[in-house]
Motif scaffolding. Structure first.
Motif, short mmCIF file in Angstrom:
data_model
loop_
_atom_site.label_atom_id
_atom_site.label_comp_id
_atom_site.label_asym_id
_atom_site.label_seq_id
_atom_site.Cartn_x
_atom_site.Cartn_y
_atom_site.Cartn_z
N LEU A 144 -35.31 6.56 2.18
CA LEU A 144 -35.72 5.30 1.49
C LEU A 144 -35.15 5.26 -0.03
N SER A 145 -35.19 3.85 -0.63
CA SER A 145 -34.94 3.67 -1.86
C SER A 145 -35.99 4.35 -2.85
N PHE A 146 -35.79 4.44 -4.03
CA PHE A 146 -36.81 4.87 -5.03
C PHE A 146 -37.94 4.11 -5.08
N GLY A 147 -38.19 3.09 -4.93
CA GLY A 147 -38.99 2.22 -5.12
C GLY A 147 -40.07 2.49 -3.63
N GLN A 148 -39.32 2.50 -2.68
CA GLN A 148 -40.02 2.56 -1.28
C GLN A 148 -40.43 4.02 -1.14
N ALA A 172 -44.43 2.16 -11.47
CA ALA A 172 -43.05 2.17 -11.69
C ALA A 172 -42.10 2.17 -10.75
N GLY A 173 -41.08 1.26 -10.96
CA GLY A 173 -40.17 1.13 -10.04
C GLY A 173 -40.49 0.21 -8.78
N VAL A 174 -41.64 -0.29 -8.73
CA VAL A 174 -42.03 -1.22 -7.76
C VAL A 174 -42.01 -2.53 -7.84
N ASP B 19 -25.56 -0.26 8.07
CA ASP B 19 -25.08 -0.51 6.78
C ASP B 19 -26.42 -0.97 6.14
N VAL B 20 -26.17 -0.88 4.78
CA VAL B 20 -27.41 -1.27 4.00
C VAL B 20 -27.12 -2.80 3.25
N LEU B 21 -25.70 -2.62 2.99
CA LEU B 21 -25.32 -4.17 2.16
C LEU B 21 -24.44 -4.64 3.43
N GLY B 38 -34.97 -8.16 -7.11
CA GLY B 38 -35.19 -8.11 -5.57
C GLY B 38 -36.11 -7.08 -5.03
N PRO B 39 -36.66 -7.32 -4.06
CA PRO B 39 -37.62 -6.47 -3.44
C PRO B 39 -37.30 -4.78 -3.55
N ASN B 40 -38.05 -3.75 -3.20
CA ASN B 40 -37.79 -2.57 -3.09
C ASN B 40 -36.82 -2.35 -1.75
N GLY B 41 -35.66 -1.87 -1.74
CA GLY B 41 -35.03 -1.67 -0.51
C GLY B 41 -34.13 -2.61 -0.15
N ALA B 42 -33.95 -3.46 -1.16
CA ALA B 42 -33.08 -4.80 -1.03
C ALA B 42 -31.65 -4.31 -1.13
N GLY B 43 -31.09 -3.00 -1.78
CA GLY B 43 -30.02 -2.75 -1.81
C GLY B 43 -29.42 -2.83 -3.38
N LYS B 44 -30.05 -2.94 -4.47
CA LYS B 44 -29.64 -3.21 -5.65
C LYS B 44 -29.05 -1.87 -6.05
N SER B 45 -29.61 -0.73 -5.75
CA SER B 45 -29.18 0.50 -6.13
C SER B 45 -27.89 0.83 -5.53
N THR B 46 -27.74 0.55 -4.42
CA THR B 46 -26.54 0.84 -3.60
C THR B 46 -25.50 -0.04 -3.87
N PRO B 86 -27.90 6.00 -13.35
CA PRO B 86 -28.47 5.74 -12.13
C PRO B 86 -30.00 5.61 -12.36
N GLN B 87 -30.48 5.46 -11.16
CA GLN B 87 -32.08 5.20 -11.08
C GLN B 87 -32.88 6.56 -10.91
N GLU B 88 -32.12 7.33 -10.26
CA GLU B 88 -32.79 8.80 -10.17
C GLU B 88 -32.42 9.59 -11.52
N ASP B 163 -29.44 1.11 -13.76
CA ASP B 163 -30.51 0.77 -12.65
C ASP B 163 -31.52 1.17 -13.22
N GLU B 164 -32.51 0.16 -13.36
CA GLU B 164 -34.11 0.15 -14.05
C GLU B 164 -34.12 1.29 -15.22
N PRO B 165 -33.53 1.00 -16.14
CA PRO B 165 -33.77 1.60 -17.39
C PRO B 165 -35.15 1.64 -18.07
N PRO E 324 -28.93 -2.72 14.45
CA PRO E 324 -30.19 -2.24 13.85
C PRO E 324 -30.54 -0.72 13.80
N ARG E 325 -31.52 -0.62 12.97
CA ARG E 325 -31.76 0.90 12.78
C ARG E 325 -32.40 1.64 14.03
N LEU E 326 -32.48 2.74 13.60
CA LEU E 326 -32.95 3.86 14.78
C LEU E 326 -34.12 3.15 15.20
N1 LIG Z 1 -29.47 8.16 1.02
C1 LIG Z 1 -29.98 7.12 1.92
N2 LIG Z 1 -29.90 7.31 3.27
C2 LIG Z 1 -30.14 6.42 4.02
N3 LIG Z 1 -30.52 5.23 3.88
C3 LIG Z 1 -30.75 4.82 2.34
C4 LIG Z 1 -30.44 5.56 1.45
N4 LIG Z 1 -30.76 5.38 0.31
C5 LIG Z 1 -31.35 4.02 0.52
N5 LIG Z 1 -31.13 3.49 1.71
C6 LIG Z 1 -31.54 2.66 2.39
O1 LIG Z 1 -30.95 1.52 1.80
C7 LIG Z 1 -31.61 0.38 1.39
C8 LIG Z 1 -31.35 -0.05 0.11
O2 LIG Z 1 -31.79 1.05 -0.85
P1 LIG Z 1 -31.48 0.73 -2.23
O3 LIG Z 1 -31.64 2.18 -3.01
O4 LIG Z 1 -30.06 0.08 -2.61
O5 LIG Z 1 -32.44 0.07 -2.63
P2 LIG Z 1 -33.14 -0.56 -4.19
O6 LIG Z 1 -33.06 -2.17 -3.90
O7 LIG Z 1 -32.39 -0.25 -5.08
O8 LIG Z 1 -34.49 -0.41 -4.13
P3 LIG Z 1 -35.54 -0.04 -5.26
O9 LIG Z 1 -35.97 -1.10 -5.89
O10 LIG Z 1 -36.68 0.58 -4.66
O11 LIG Z 1 -34.87 0.85 -5.83
C9 LIG Z 1 -32.97 0.82 1.68
O12 LIG Z 1 -33.57 -0.10 2.66
C10 LIG Z 1 -33.29 2.27 2.15
O13 LIG Z 1 -33.67 2.35 3.45
#
Ligand SMILES: Nc1ncnc2c1ncn2[C@@H]1O[C@H](COP(=O)(O)OP(=O)(O)OP(=O)(O)O)[C@@H](O)[C@H]1O
Ligand SMILES: Nc1ncnc2c1ncn2[C@@H]1O[C@H](COP(=O)(O)OP(=O)(O)OP(=O)(O)O)[C@@H](O)[C@H]1O
Ligand SMILES: [Mg+2]
Ligand SMILES: [Mg+2]
Lengths: 243, 244, 380, 292, 337
Positions: A144-148, A172-174, B19-21, B38-46, B86-88, B163-165, E324-326
C-alpha cells in the motif's frame, strides 16, 4: 457526562528531555476530544502511556473508572481502548482483510476457530470498500501507499467494539476527499456512543469535529475549552497557531 | 521560465508484479514549482521514486534538460542535481540530528562549504542546533520531518522532489516549510512537490497536475486547478467551512 | 555362505570412519592401519585364497550416520565382515546394529565402560586391556616404589569423557587405598580450551604426582599450561596424549617431554606377533617417522580376523564369534583373549619419555629401560 | 585470595582476546544487520594462515597479521559480493544466518582438505614465556594479544564514529534507501564494512593460534561464545562487546578456579539469560524508539 | 476457502497413506533406516516451523528439548525401569511430550520476553545450558558415560520406530496445517510482522507464543524419545547436538518457512542427500565442501525457500499474462496448500 479517561499528573522523561510534564486532563464519555499542540509537545507520548506502550515515570491513568496497574496494550485494548499510530503500522505480510481480521476483538476460545470468520470478512470488505481499498483487499499490506496504510489503520479501529478510540493524526497524508469519509465514520461511531480522543494538526477538521479541545505545550496542558474559545486564547495563539 | 527541465513521457513503472504507472506524461518547467496531487494510491510517490532512480521505469523516457536519466542509479541521478525527500521516514534513527544533516552533504568534498551550509541551516531551523546531539530517532514525528527538510537543503540542486513535506507538521512549521519552498524556488531551483494538503500546495505552485490511477489526468496552473469546481469536488474535498 | 572353496570373489569388510568432526584425527590413523593390513594380506594371497576389499565410509563423527552406515554396509552392501569405527561413542551404537544382524564386531577403539555394560556377545575390543584399566599399570608401578620415593600427595585433572576420567578415577582409588592423599581433583568439560585456570589451581595445591585422565587435545593444553605456569610435579602421568610419539613433542616442545609417563597398548619396538613386519610395512607405505598406536590397533583387528577365519575355515559370523571367545589370539597388540562381553583380559604397558624418546619402562617383562624419576623441570 | 586475584588477571587477559574476536562480529552486525556465523571459522582460518607463515617461512605470528589482514579483507569483500549482497533485499536476517553458516562449513571443509584435521598450534619463542608481576604470573602472549585487541578496537571505533566513511557505514545500515538518495554507494560501503569485519579475524586468529591448539572444527566452540558476548554487550556495540568479553573472561576463570570448570560456562550462560531477560537490548545496546 | 481446505486435506491424506504403506512395501533395513531419519528430521523441522516459521521467533535451542525427550526415555528405563523392551517405551511418548511441554512453559515465558536475534541467542544458550546439565548431573544422566537404552527385538526392527515417528510427524503436520487456518495462526503471523502493534489490537501475544512454543517442543521431545530408543545410547553431546539443531532448521528454510509442506519437502530432499553424500563421498573429504556448495547454491537461487519461490514464479507468470491485480483471496493461502 462522566470521565471515561482520566490522566493525572502524567510525566515521562527520556534522558534529559521531559516529554510529558505533569499532564492532567479528562476525556468525558461520549465526547470527541481533541488533543492539539506544537510538534514535540508530547501528544504521542501521552497516547503511548495511555494505551500501555510506555510506562509513566509518574502520575496515573484510569480508564472507565479503573486505574491501570501495569502497562499492557493487549489488556487495554480488550478493556475497550483502541488506537492508531502517527506513523502507520500495519501487518506488512498479511493481506488487507487479514489485517482487519486480526483487529477484530475475539474471545480467547476463538483461538482455534477460523482465521477470518465470514462475519469479519464481510465487515472488512465493507469498510475497505468505503476507503476505496476494495480492489486491493487480497494484497499484502506492504504493497500500500503511505496514505492507504493510514486508511487501513483507521479501518482496523472500526473492526473492534472499542469504548474509546485514540487517533494520532488520522488525516496526515490522507487525501482530503477521503478525510471526509473518515470524518463521516467518526461521526457515525460517535452517534453509537463511542468516545474519541484525536490528535490532529488539521485545524479545520478539529474545529468542525471536536469538542472540547485540549492544548498541550511542553508536555503540560496549556488550555482547554470549546473550540472557539481555544482558538481565541492568546496563549494558544502564541504557542501553537501563530499568526 | 518556460523551458522544460524534467520531462516524463509514457513512463510505465511498478513494484515487481503489475504496473503502478500506466504511461505518465508530465513536464516540469525550469524555475517553477509544480504541485502533483491526487487520491491515495494514485502513484504520485511512485513518479518521484522513478525519477530519482529508486525505481527503474519499464517503459517510457525520463529526461532532465534533454538528457535521459531513466533507469540511472540514485547516485547518478543525484549527481545530475536531483534531490529527493521521500515520504517515508528517512532519517538515520541512531545517528545524531547533526550527523543526519551532515549526511545531507555527503557528496560534497569541500569541508568549508559543508560547514557554511550547515550553519545556515541551523539558523533557519533552530531544532537542528538545539537538539544537535540527540538521536534523530527519538524526535517526534513532526520534528523528524523538519530535520528531513533541513537536510535536503545541504545540497545545491537543480531540481528538488518533495513528497508531502507538510505531513504531521503543526501550523507554524507548515508555514515555515511552504515559505522555505518558495524561497528555494526564488533562489532559482525547480521544485516538484507532492501534496495532500492540496490547497496549500497549489497555492504556492505555478503549475499543478492531478494524478489518478497511475496517469496524469489534468494539468493547469495552480490557481486554475484551485478554482475548478470539478477538481475541488473530486480531489480537494469540500471547501473548508471555517478557516483557522 | 562363502564356504564354497571355489569362491574367488573378494571378501568385503565394511568399516565406518570419521572423515570430519571430533573423531577425524584418530580415524585417519585407524584407516592407515586397516589399509596396510589389507594390502599385506592381499600381497600374501588373501584369506582362504580370496582377496580382501575394504569398504570404508564416512560417519562425520555422528552417531546417526554411524548407525546408518553399518545398516547400509550390512543390509544393503551385504559386506561379509565389519570392523569398528573410532571412539566408544560411535562404537556403542554401531555394535548394537552389528549385534542385531549377528555380525562379529571386531573393533580397535571402543573400550570405554559403556560398551561392555551392554552385555553384547559379539564385541571384541582389540587392545590388551579395557580403557579404564590403562592407568592401572602406572598405579602398580608407583605402588611398587620404596616408601621414601613414593609420592605423598596427588592431583587428578580429569576430562569429562567416558574414557578419560574413569582412568584417573581407577588410579585414584588405588592411591587413596595406599595412603596417597588427594589434594586436587577436578573434572573439566570436553570443550575446555583454557587450561591456565585449572593449572593455576593445581599449582596452588602443588601435589607430588599428577595423574591426568586425558584425551589428546586437552593433554597438550594441560601440559602447555603447566609449562607456562612453571608447575612441574615430581611425577606426571597422562592417560592419553603423552603416548603420542608424533604430536606430543610437536605440541609441547621436544625439550619438555622428558620424564612424562603414559600408557600404551602398543609400542613400536615391541616384540609382539607380527610387529616387526607391521612396522616395516608401515614405514614402507607411509615413510619414516613415528607410528600412531591407533594404526596398530586397526591392523591388529585384521590380524585377528585372518587368524579366526583360517581357524574356522569360513566367514560365518556366528562361528567367528564363537571361536573368538575361545583361547587367545596373536596380534601386534599381543596375545589377546576376551571375556563374554568383549573385555580383553591383558594389561597395558607403561611408557615414559626418556632422552626425547618414548620407551616402555614397566612391567619389567616388556621394559626396554628403567624408569627415570623424578621428572626434570620444564625446559621452558 | 592470591588464587582469586590470579584468576581475575587471567580472566581479563582471556577477555581481551575474546573482545578482539567478537569485535568483527559485532561490527558486521552493526554495519549490515548480518549475524556472521562464519566469524569463528574466519578466526580459525586466520590462525591457519599465520601458522603457515610461521612454520614455513618463519614470519612471527603477530607480525604476520599485517600480511593476513589484507587477504581476509579481500575474502570478506568477495563473500559479500557473491552471497550477502544477493540477500540484502527482503529475506534479511534469517537467511544471512544460513548463508554465513554455509560459508563456515565451506571454510571448515577447505581447511580439512588442505591441513587435515590434526590439531595445530603456533609456537613462537615467547609462546610459553611469562612475566611475574607483583607475584602474579602473566603470560606474555596474552598481554600482547590484549594490547593488539585494544589497539584494533580503538582504531575501529574511531573509524566508525569520526570519519566520513564511518558515517556512511552507519547511515547505510540504518536506512539504505535514504543513504542511496544522499549519494552513498550502499553496496560498496557494505562490502568494505564486511571486509573490515572479517579482517579483524586475522589478528584474532593469529593470537588465538598461539594461545590455543586448533583444528578446522574449532570454530563451533568459538562461535557460540562470540555470539553470547556480542548479544550480551548489545548487538552492534563495540564497547559493549569489550565489556561483555571481559565479563565472560573474568567470570569463567573465577568460577573455574573457585568452583569447577564444569560449571563455568554454565554460570556465564545463566547470567547472560538473566541479563537479557531484563535488558533484551544487552548491556550497551539502546532501545530504539521504533515506530511509537 | 472450504474447498481449498478440503483439497489440502485430501492431499495430506494421500501423502500420509503413502507414508504408512511405505514400511510394508519396502522392508530392506537400510531403506527403512534412511526413512527413519528422513521422518525424524521432517518431524523436527515441522515442529520447529510451527514456532519459527509462523511467529518468526528463531529458536536455536529446540534440540535441548529433543535431548530432554531422549533423556526422559532413557531415564524411564534406567532409573524407573519400565523394563519392557517392546512397545511400552513407544506408548509412553505422549506422556513424555506433555511433560516436556509443561516443563517448557516457564522457560518459554522467560525466553520469549526477548526478540529477534536476542531470542535466537538466548535459546542457543539454553541448548548449552541443558547440555552442561546433562554432563554435570551425573546421578541422573550418568554424565559423559551416557545412558544405555536396551534394544528391543522387533521382527522388522525399524518398522515400529518408523511408525511411531510417522504418528508424531502426522500430528505435527496436522497441527501446523490447522494453525495456518485458524485464528492462532493469524495471530502468530501478526506477531511476526509487528508484535507491538499486534498487542495494541488485543492479540494475547505472550499466551499465543508460549502455547505454541510448548506444543512445538513437546513434539520435538517425543521425537527425541523415539530417537533414543532407536539408537540405543544417549550421550549428552549427541542428544543435545547443535548439528541436529541445524539439521532440523535447514529443511525449514530450504522448503519455505511458514508454509505447511515446505519443511517436509526440505527434509525429504536434504536428509537423503546429506546421508548419501556422506556415505558415498565422505571418505574423499570433499563432503563438507560439496554440502556447503549445494546449500549456498539453493539459497542463492531460491532465496525464500522452494515453495514460496515457486509460488512467486507462478504468480509472476500469471501476472505477465493478465494485467489486473492478484485475484482477491488470501496471499497466505497461495503458498499454503
Ligand atoms: N512497495 C510496493 N509494492 C507494491 N505495490 C506498491 C508498493 N508501493 C506502492 N504500491 C502500489 O502502487 C500504487 C501507488 O502508490 P504510491 O505510493 O505511488 O501512491 P501515492 O500516490 O503516493 O499515494 P499516497 O498519497 O497515499 O502517498 C498504490 O496503489 C500501491 O498499492
Ligand atoms: N523514545 C524517546 N526518546 C527520547 N526522546 C523522546 C522519545 N519519545 C519522545 N521523545 C521526545 O519527547 C518529545 C515529545 O514527543 P512526542 O512524539 O510525544 O511529540 P508530539 O506531540 O506527538 O509531536 P508531533 O506533533 O511532532 O507528533 C519530543 O521532543 C521527543 O523528542
Ligand atoms: Mg506525535
Ligand atoms: Mg505517496
Amino acid at each position: 457526562m462522566s470521565a471515561l479517561l482520566e490522566v493525572r499528573a502524567l510525566t515521562k522523561r527520556f534522558g534529559g528531555v521531559t516529554a510529558v510534564d505533569g499532564c492532567t486532563f479528562e476525556v468525558s464519555a461520549g465526547s470527541i476530544t481533541a488533543l492539539i499542540g506544537p510538534n514535540g509537545s508530547g501528544k504521542t507520548t501521552v497516547f503511548n502511556m495511555v494505551t500501555g506502550y510506555l510506562r509513566p515515570d509518574a502520575g496515573a491513568v484510569s480508564f472507565d473508572g479503573r486505574r491501570a496497574s501495569r502497562p499492557d496494550p493487549a489488556r487495554f485494548y480488550r478493556a475497550g481502548l483502541s488506537r492508531t499510530f502517527q506513523q502507520p503500522r500495519v501487518f506488512r505480510e498479511l493481506t488487507l482483510v487479514e489485517n482487519l481480521a486480526v483487529a477484530a476483538n475475539r474471545p480467547w476460545w476463538a483461538l482455534l476457530g477460523r482465521d477470518v470468520p465470514p462475519t469479519d470478512r464481510r465487515r472488512a470488505e465493507e469498510v475497505l470498500a468505503d476507503f476505496r481499498l476494495g480492489d486491493l483487499m487480497g494484497n499484502k499490506a506492504r504493497e500500500l501507499s503511505f496514505g492507504q496504510q493510514k486508511l487501513l489503520e483507521f479501518a482496523a479501529v472500526l473492526m473492534g467494539r472499542p469504548k474509546l478510540v485514540l487517533l494520532d493524526e488520522p488525516t496526515a497524508g490522507v487525501n482530503p476527499v477521503m478525510v471526509e469519509t473518515m470524518e463521516q465514520h467518526i461521526r457515525d461511531l460517535h452517534r453509537q456512543g463511542i468516545t474519541f480522543l484525536v490528535v490532529e494538526h488539521e485545524m479545520n477538521l478539529v474545529m468542525r469535529l471536536c469538542d472540547p479541545v485540549i492544548v498541550l505545550d511542553h508536555g503540560a496542558k496549556l488550555a482547554e475549552g470549546r473550540p472557539a474559545e481555544v482558538q481565541r486564547d492568546p496563549l494558544v495563539l502564541d504557542a501553537y497557531l501563530g499568526t | 521560465m518556460g523551458t522544460a527541465l524534467l520531462r516524463l513521457q509514457g513512463v510505465v513503472a511498478g513494484y515487481g508484479r503489475g504496473d503502478v504507472l500506466h504511461g505518465v506524461d508530465l513536464t516540469v518547467e525550469e524555475g517553477a514549482v509544480t504541485c502533483l496531487i491526487g487520491p491515495n494510491g494514485a502513484g504520485k510517490s511512485t513518479v518521484l521514486k522513478t525519477v530519482s532512480g529508486l525505481l527503474r521505469p519499464k517503459r517510457g523516457r525520463i529526461t532532465l534538460l534533454g538528457r535521459d536519466i531513466g533507469g540511472l542509479s540514485p547516485q547518478a541521478v543525484l549527481s545530475h542535481g536531483v534531490v529527493h525527500v521521500p515520504q517515508e521516514r528517512s532519517l538515520f534513527p541512531s545517528m545524531s540530528v547533526w550527523d543526519n544533516v551532515l549526511m545531507g552533504g555527503f557528496v560534497l568534498r569541500d569541508r568549508a562549504v559543508v560547514r557554511r551550509r550547515i550553519e545556515h541551516i541551523a539558523d533557519r531551523f533552530p531544532i537542528v542546533a538545539n537538539r544537535r546531539h540527540e538521536r534523530a530517532g527519538s524526535l517526534s514525528g513532526g520534528e523528524q520531518k523538519i530535520v528531513e527538510i533541513a537536510r535536503a537543503l545541504m545540497l545545491d540542486p537543480v531540481l528538488v522532489l518533495m513528497d508531502e513535506p507538510s505531513t504531521g507538521l503543526d501550523p507554524r512549521a507548515r508555514q515555515l516549510v511552504f515559505h522555505t519552498i518558495t524561497e528555494i524556488n526564488e533562489g532559482g531551483r525547480t521544485v516538484l512537490l507532492v501534496e495532500q494538503n492540496a490547497r496549500s500546495g497549489l497555492a504556492i505552485a505555478h503549475h499543478g497536475a492531478v494524478m489518478e490511477s497511475g496517469r496524469v489526468r489534468l494539468e493547469g496552473t495552480g490557481s486554475s486547478l484551485l478554482a475548478d469546481p470539478e477538481v475541488a469536488r473530486l480531489f480537494l474535498g469540500a471547501a473548508p467551512a471555517n478557516r483557522g | 555362505k562363502g564356504t564354497n572353496s571355489t569362491n574367488t570373489k573378494p571378501i568385503v569388510i565394511g568399516i565406518s570412519l570419521s572423515a570430519s568432526g571430533d573423531f577425524s584425527d584418530p580415524s585417519a590413523a585407524a584407516k592407515k592401519g586397516y589399509e596396510l593390513w589389507a594390502k599385506t594380506v592381499d600381497a600374501h594371497g588373501g584369506i582362504m585364497g580370496r582377496q580382501v576389499q575394504l569398504k570404508i565410509v564416512d560417519d562425520t563423527s555422528s552417531p546417526d550416520q554411524v548407525v546408518t552406515n553399518y545398516q547400509n554396509l550390512i543390509t544393503k552392501d551385504k559386506v561379509d565382515i565389519v570392523f569398528g569405527p573410532f571412539s566408544t561413542l560411535l562404537s556403542a551404537p554401531a555394535a548394537k546394529v552389528a549385534n542385531r544382524y549377528g555380525y562379529a564386531f571386531i573393533e580397535p577403539a571402543g573400550g570405554g565402560p559403556a560398551i561392555f555394560d551392554e552385555n553384547l556377545h559379539n564385541i571384541f575390543f582389540v587392545q590388551p586391556a579395557p580403557v579404564v584399566d590403562s592407568g592401572t599399570v602406572f598405579a602398580n608401578y608407583i605402588l611398587s616404589l620404596p616408601a621414601d620415593q613414593r609420592p605423598k600427595t596427588a592431583g587428578y585433572p580429569e576430562l569429562d569423557d567416558p574414557f578419560a576420567a574413569p582412568i584417573a578415577e581407577t588410579v585414584r582409588q588405588k592411591f587413596e587405598a595406599a595412603g596417597i592423599t588427594t589434594v586436587f581433583k577436578q573434572i573439566y568439560p570436553a570443550e575446555t580450551a583454557e587450561f591456565t585456570t585449572i593449572v593455576t589451581k593445581l599449582a596452588h595445591a602443588s601435589p607430588d604426582i599428577v595423574v591426568g585422565g586425558t584425551q589428546v587435545a586437552d593433554a597438550f593444553g594441560l601440559v602447555k599450561a603447566m609449562i607456562s605456569e612453571k608447575f612441574s610435579p615430581k611425577f606426571l602421568f597422562l592417560s592419553n596424549g603423552s603416548n603420542d610419539p608424533v604430536n606430543f613433542p610437536d605440541k609441547i616442545g621436544a625439550s619438555n617431554v622428558n620424564g612424562v609417563f603414559g600408557a600404551g597398548d602398543w609400542f613400536e619396538d615391541e616384540k609382539s606377533p607380527g610387529n616387526a613386519e607391521f612396522v616395516a610395512a608401515y614405514h614402507a607405505a607411509y615413510g619414516p617417522g613415528p607410528i600412531d598406536s591407533t594404526s596398530a590397533e586397526a591392523y591388529a583387528c585384521g590380524q585377528i580376523l585372518q587368524a579366526v577365519v583360517s581357524k574356522v575355515g569360513s566367514l560365518d559370523n556366528g562361528k567367528i564369534i564363537a571361536a573368538l571367545h575361545q583361547g587367545s589370539w596373536a596380534s601386534v597388540e599381543g596375545n589377546l583373549s576376551w571375556n563374554s562381553v568383549g573385555e580383553p583380559q591383558g594389561q597395558d604397558l607403561l611408557v615414559e619419555w626418556i632422552g626425547g624418546k618414548l620407551v616402555p619402562v614397566y612391567p619389567a617383562s616388556v621394559a626396554l629401560a628403567a624408569p627415570t624419576i623424578p621428572k626434570p623441570n620444564w625446559a621452558g | 585470595m592470591h588464587l582469586l586475584v590470579q584468576a581475575v588477571i587471567l580472566g581479563i587477559l582471556i577477555g581481551g582476546v575474546y573482545a578482539l574476536m567478537a569485535s568483527g562480529l559485532t561490527l558486521v552486525f552493526g554495519i549490515m544487520r548480518v549475524i556472521n556465523v562464519a566469524q569463528g571459522a574466519m578466526v580459525i582460518l586466520g590462525a591457519y594462515l599465520s601458522y603457515t607463515l610461521f612454520s614455513s617461512v618463519g614470519i612471527d605470528p603477530l607480525l604476520s597479521i599485517l600480511l593476513i589482514a589484507p587477504v581476509m579483507f579481500a575474502l570478506g569483500v568477495g563473500i559479500h559480493r557473491v552471497f550477502i549482497r544477493a540477500l540484502r533485499a527482503e529475506s534479511g536476517e534469517e537467511m544471512s544466518l544460513l548463508v554465513t553458516w554455509a560459508t563456515a562449513l565451506a571454510i571448515e571443509g577447505v581447511l580439512s582438505v588442505t591441513y587435515t584435521t590434526n590439531l595445530r598450534s603456533t609456537i613462537p619463542g615467547y609462546a610459553q614465556r611469562s612475566w611475574i608481576i607483583l607475584g602474579y604470573r602473566v603470560a606474555e602472549v596474552r598481554v600482547f594479544g590484549f594490547v593488539i585487541s585494544v589497539v584494533i578496537l580503538s582504531a575501529l571505533s574511531l573509524l566508525l564514529a569520526r570519519t566520513r566513511f564511518g558515517r556512511s557505514v552507519r547511515a547505510t545500515v540504518q536506512n539504505p534507501t535514504s543513504a542511496k538518495l544522499l549519494g552513498v554507494d550502499a553496496d560498496r560501503v557494505s562490502a568494505l564494512g564486511f571486509g573490515i569485519g572479517i579482517s579483524t579475524a586475522a589478528a584474532a586468529g593469529a593470537v588465538f593460534g598461539i594461545i590455543y591448539p586448533f583444528n578446522p572444527g574449532s570454530h563451533y566452540d568459538l562461535i557460540s561464545r562470540l555470539l553470547s558476548i556480542v548479544v550480551l554487550g548489545g548487538l552492534g556495540s563495540l564497547g559493549g562487546a569489550v565489556v561483555a568479553a571481559l565479563l565472560l573472561g573474568v567470570g569463567e576463570s573465577v568460577v573455574a578456579v573457585m568452583i569447577s570448570p564444569s560449571w563455568s560456562s554454565f554460570v556465564f550462560f545463566i547470567v547472560l539469560i538473566v541479563i537479557l531477560v531484563f535488558r533484551p537490548q544487552g548491556l550497551f545496546g539502546v532501545r530504539e524508539r521504533g515506530a511509537l | 476457502m472450504n474447498r481449498l481446505s478440503a483439497a489440502g486435506l485430501a492431499r495430506g491424506g494421500v501423502v500420509m497413506c503413502a507414508l504408512v504403506a511405505f514400511p510394508f512395501v519396502f522392508s530392506q533395513h537400510w531403506v527403512l533406516n534412511m526413512a527413519f531419519f528422513v521422518l525424524m528430521y521432517a518431524g523436527l523441522a515441522q515442529a520447529w516451523n510451527l514456532l519459527g516459521g509462523y511467529s518468526g521467533y528463531i529458536s536455536l535451542g529446540h534440540v535441548a528439548f529433543f535431548g530432554l525427550g531422549a533423556y526422559s526415555e532413557a531415564i524411564l528405563f534406567s532409573h524407573i525401569g519400565i523394563g519392557s523392551r517392546g512397545f511400552l517405551p513407544l506408548l509412553v511418548l505422549p506422556a513424555i511430550g506433555i511433560a516436556v511441554a509443561l516443563t517448557s512453559v516457564p522457560v518459554a515465558w522467560v525466553a520469549l520476553r526477548t526478540r529477534h536475534m536476542t531470542f535466537a541467542i538466548v535459546t542457543l544458550t539454553l541448548l548449552f545450558v541443558v547440555q552442561q546439565l546433562a554432563f554435570n548431573l551425573r546421578g541422573l544422566t550418568h554424565g559423559s558415560q551416557g545412558v544405555s537404552v536396551p534394544s528391543p527385538t522387533f521382527s522388522l526392527y525399524e518398522r515400529p520406530f518408523y511408525l511411531a515417528l510417522l504418528a508424531i510427524f502426522a500430528l505435527a503436520t496436522l497441527v501446523t496445517w490447522h494453525v495456518r487456518r485458524d485464528r492462532l495462526g493469524l495471530m502468530l503471523f501478526a506477531i511476526r510482522d509487528d508484535e507491538d502493534k499486534a498487542r495494541g489490537v488485543g492479540v494475547r501475544a505472550t499466551e499465543a507464543k508460549v502455547f505454541t512454543f510448548a506444543v512445538s517442543v513437546g513434539m520435538t521431545a517425543m521425537i527425541g524419545a523415539v530417537w533414543a530408543y532407536y539408537i540405543g545410547y544417549v550421550y549428552p553431546q549427541f542428544a543435545i547436538d547443535p548439528l541436529v539443531m541445524i539439521g532440523s532448521l535447514l529443511p525449514v528454510f530450504l522448503g519455505g518457512a511458514g508454509t505447511v509442506w515446505g519443511p517436509v519437502l526440505g527434509a525429504f530432499i536434504l536428509v537423503p542427500a546429506q546421508q548419501w553424500l556422506a556415505y558415498r563421498y565422505g571418505a574423499s573429504e570433499l563432503y563438507l565442501i560439496a554440502y556447503a556448495a549445494v546449500f549456498l547454491a539453493i539459497i542463492l537461487l531460491l532465496p525464500r525457500g522452494i515453495l514460496p519461490s515457486i509460488a512467486d514464479m507462478v504468480a509472476r507468470r500469471r501476472d505477465g499474462r493478465t494485467t489486473p491485480r492478484l485475484p482477491v483471496g488470501s496471499a497466505r493461502e497461495e503458498i499454503a496448500s
